[in-house]
Design a protein around this motif. Structure first.
Motif, mmCIF file in Angstrom:
data_model
loop_
_atom_site.group_PDB
_atom_site.id
_atom_site.type_symbol
_atom_site.label_atom_id
_atom_site.label_comp_id
_atom_site.label_asym_id
_atom_site.label_seq_id
_atom_site.Cartn_x
_atom_site.Cartn_y
_atom_site.Cartn_z
ATOM 1 N N MET A 1 13.167 15.874 -9.352
ATOM 2 C CA MET A 1 12.378 15.253 -8.677
ATOM 3 C C MET A 1 12.810 14.297 -7.728
ATOM 4 S SD MET A 1 8.350 13.871 -9.964
ATOM 5 C CE MET A 1 7.886 15.404 -10.383
ATOM 6 N N LEU A 2 12.257 14.075 -6.606
ATOM 7 C CA LEU A 2 12.791 12.786 -5.859
ATOM 8 C C LEU A 2 11.551 12.184 -5.257
ATOM 9 C CD1 LEU A 2 14.904 14.785 -3.071
ATOM 10 C CD2 LEU A 2 15.703 13.531 -5.268
ATOM 11 N N GLY A 3 11.802 10.788 -5.638
ATOM 12 C CA GLY A 3 10.611 9.783 -5.035
ATOM 13 C C GLY A 3 10.843 8.625 -4.413
ATOM 14 N N ALA A 4 9.977 7.835 -3.563
ATOM 15 C CA ALA A 4 10.312 6.704 -2.919
ATOM 16 C C ALA A 4 8.997 6.070 -3.019
ATOM 17 C CB ALA A 4 10.837 6.773 -1.589
ATOM 18 N N GLY A 5 8.929 4.686 -3.067
ATOM 19 C CA GLY A 5 7.750 4.035 -2.981
ATOM 20 C C GLY A 5 7.669 2.758 -2.376
ATOM 21 N N VAL A 6 6.845 1.919 -1.938
ATOM 22 C CA VAL A 6 7.013 0.784 -1.341
ATOM 23 C C VAL A 6 5.584 -0.087 -1.817
ATOM 24 C CG1 VAL A 6 5.742 1.306 0.557
ATOM 25 C CG2 VAL A 6 7.193 -0.627 0.732
ATOM 26 N N VAL A 7 5.703 -1.520 -2.097
ATOM 27 C CA VAL A 7 4.596 -2.361 -2.384
ATOM 28 C C VAL A 7 4.415 -3.256 -1.490
ATOM 29 C CG1 VAL A 7 3.690 -3.744 -4.142
ATOM 30 C CG2 VAL A 7 4.756 -1.817 -5.008
ATOM 31 N N TRP A 8 3.238 -3.597 -0.876
ATOM 32 C CA TRP A 8 3.134 -4.684 -0.256
ATOM 33 C C TRP A 8 2.396 -5.788 -0.839
ATOM 34 C CZ3 TRP A 8 -1.801 -5.806 2.764
ATOM 35 C CH2 TRP A 8 -1.710 -7.291 3.652
ATOM 36 N N HIS A 9 2.782 -7.024 -1.206
ATOM 37 C CA HIS A 9 1.913 -8.083 -1.876
ATOM 38 C C HIS A 9 1.235 -8.775 -1.029
ATOM 39 C CE1 HIS A 9 4.027 -7.242 -5.587
ATOM 40 N NE2 HIS A 9 5.301 -7.080 -4.866
ATOM 41 N N ALA A 10 -0.092 -8.509 -1.159
ATOM 42 C CA ALA A 10 -1.007 -9.122 -0.193
ATOM 43 C C ALA A 10 -1.385 -10.499 -0.648
ATOM 44 C CB ALA A 10 -2.204 -8.245 0.184
ATOM 45 N N GLY A 11 -1.389 -10.919 -1.782
ATOM 46 C CA GLY A 11 -1.615 -11.990 -2.420
ATOM 47 C C GLY A 11 -0.691 -12.332 -3.611
ATOM 48 N N ALA A 12 -1.090 -13.599 -4.227
ATOM 49 C CA ALA A 12 -0.196 -13.990 -5.462
ATOM 50 C C ALA A 12 -0.223 -12.891 -6.605
ATOM 51 C CB ALA A 12 -0.647 -15.288 -5.809
ATOM 52 N N ARG A 13 -1.403 -12.170 -6.840
ATOM 53 C CA ARG A 13 -1.527 -11.422 -7.909
ATOM 54 C C ARG A 13 -1.728 -9.866 -7.930
ATOM 55 N NH1 ARG A 13 -0.879 -14.240 -12.745
ATOM 56 N NH2 ARG A 13 -1.180 -16.559 -12.569
ATOM 57 N N TRP A 14 -1.973 -9.573 -6.438
ATOM 58 C CA TRP A 14 -2.115 -8.173 -6.265
ATOM 59 C C TRP A 14 -1.277 -7.627 -4.852
ATOM 60 C CZ3 TRP A 14 -4.997 -6.341 -1.898
ATOM 61 C CH2 TRP A 14 -5.507 -7.141 -1.189
ATOM 62 N N GLY A 15 -1.242 -6.357 -5.048
ATOM 63 C CA GLY A 15 -0.632 -5.705 -3.870
ATOM 64 C C GLY A 15 -1.231 -4.201 -3.458
ATOM 65 N N VAL A 16 -0.710 -3.620 -2.656
ATOM 66 C CA VAL A 16 -1.136 -2.347 -2.238
ATOM 67 C C VAL A 16 0.014 -1.587 -2.127
ATOM 68 C CG1 VAL A 16 -2.368 -0.924 -0.322
ATOM 69 C CG2 VAL A 16 -3.055 -3.302 -0.816
ATOM 70 N N TRP A 17 0.021 -0.295 -2.865
ATOM 71 C CA TRP A 17 1.264 0.236 -3.043
ATOM 72 C C TRP A 17 1.106 1.867 -2.393
ATOM 73 C CZ3 TRP A 17 1.262 4.655 -6.071
ATOM 74 C CH2 TRP A 17 0.333 4.808 -7.151
ATOM 75 N N GLY A 18 2.128 2.486 -2.040
ATOM 76 C CA GLY A 18 2.217 3.965 -1.784
ATOM 77 C C GLY A 18 3.361 4.547 -2.306
ATOM 78 N N ALA A 19 3.488 5.758 -2.381
ATOM 79 C CA ALA A 19 4.446 6.378 -2.768
ATOM 80 C C ALA A 19 4.621 8.029 -2.513
ATOM 81 C CB ALA A 19 4.649 6.541 -4.268
ATOM 82 N N VAL A 20 5.751 8.638 -2.299
ATOM 83 C CA VAL A 20 5.837 9.955 -1.877
ATOM 84 C C VAL A 20 6.810 10.545 -3.113
ATOM 85 C CG1 VAL A 20 6.524 11.751 -0.363
ATOM 86 C CG2 VAL A 20 5.507 9.790 0.256
#
Length: 64
Positions: A1-20
């Motif tokens: 299985m192959l995978g990659a992901g990214v997180v954007w830290h929008a604040g000090a304690r939370w973030g939005v992430w996506g992965a494939v």
């Protein structure tokens, strides 16, 4: 299985992430009914499958 992901830290304690994720299978079963005179294929899985994931991350213990 192959995978990659990214997180954007929008604040000090939370973030939005996506992965494939991508899974490849060089060997996979074929389900057939042995009928006379010709076998009947019931189901044949794909040699590849994928997944797209999106989410929200909350950090309770440590700020970014």
């Amino acid at each position: 299985m192959l995978g990659a992901g990214v997180v954007w830290h929008a604040g000090a304690r939370w973030g939005v992430w996506g992965a494939v994720q991508l899974a490849l299978s060089p060997v996979y079963p074929k389900f057939e009914l042995e009928a006379v005179p010709d076998p009947v294929r019931l189901w044949a899985p794909s040699w590849a499958s994928g997944r797209l994931m999106l989410g929200v991350e909350l950090r309770f213990g440590d700020p970014w």
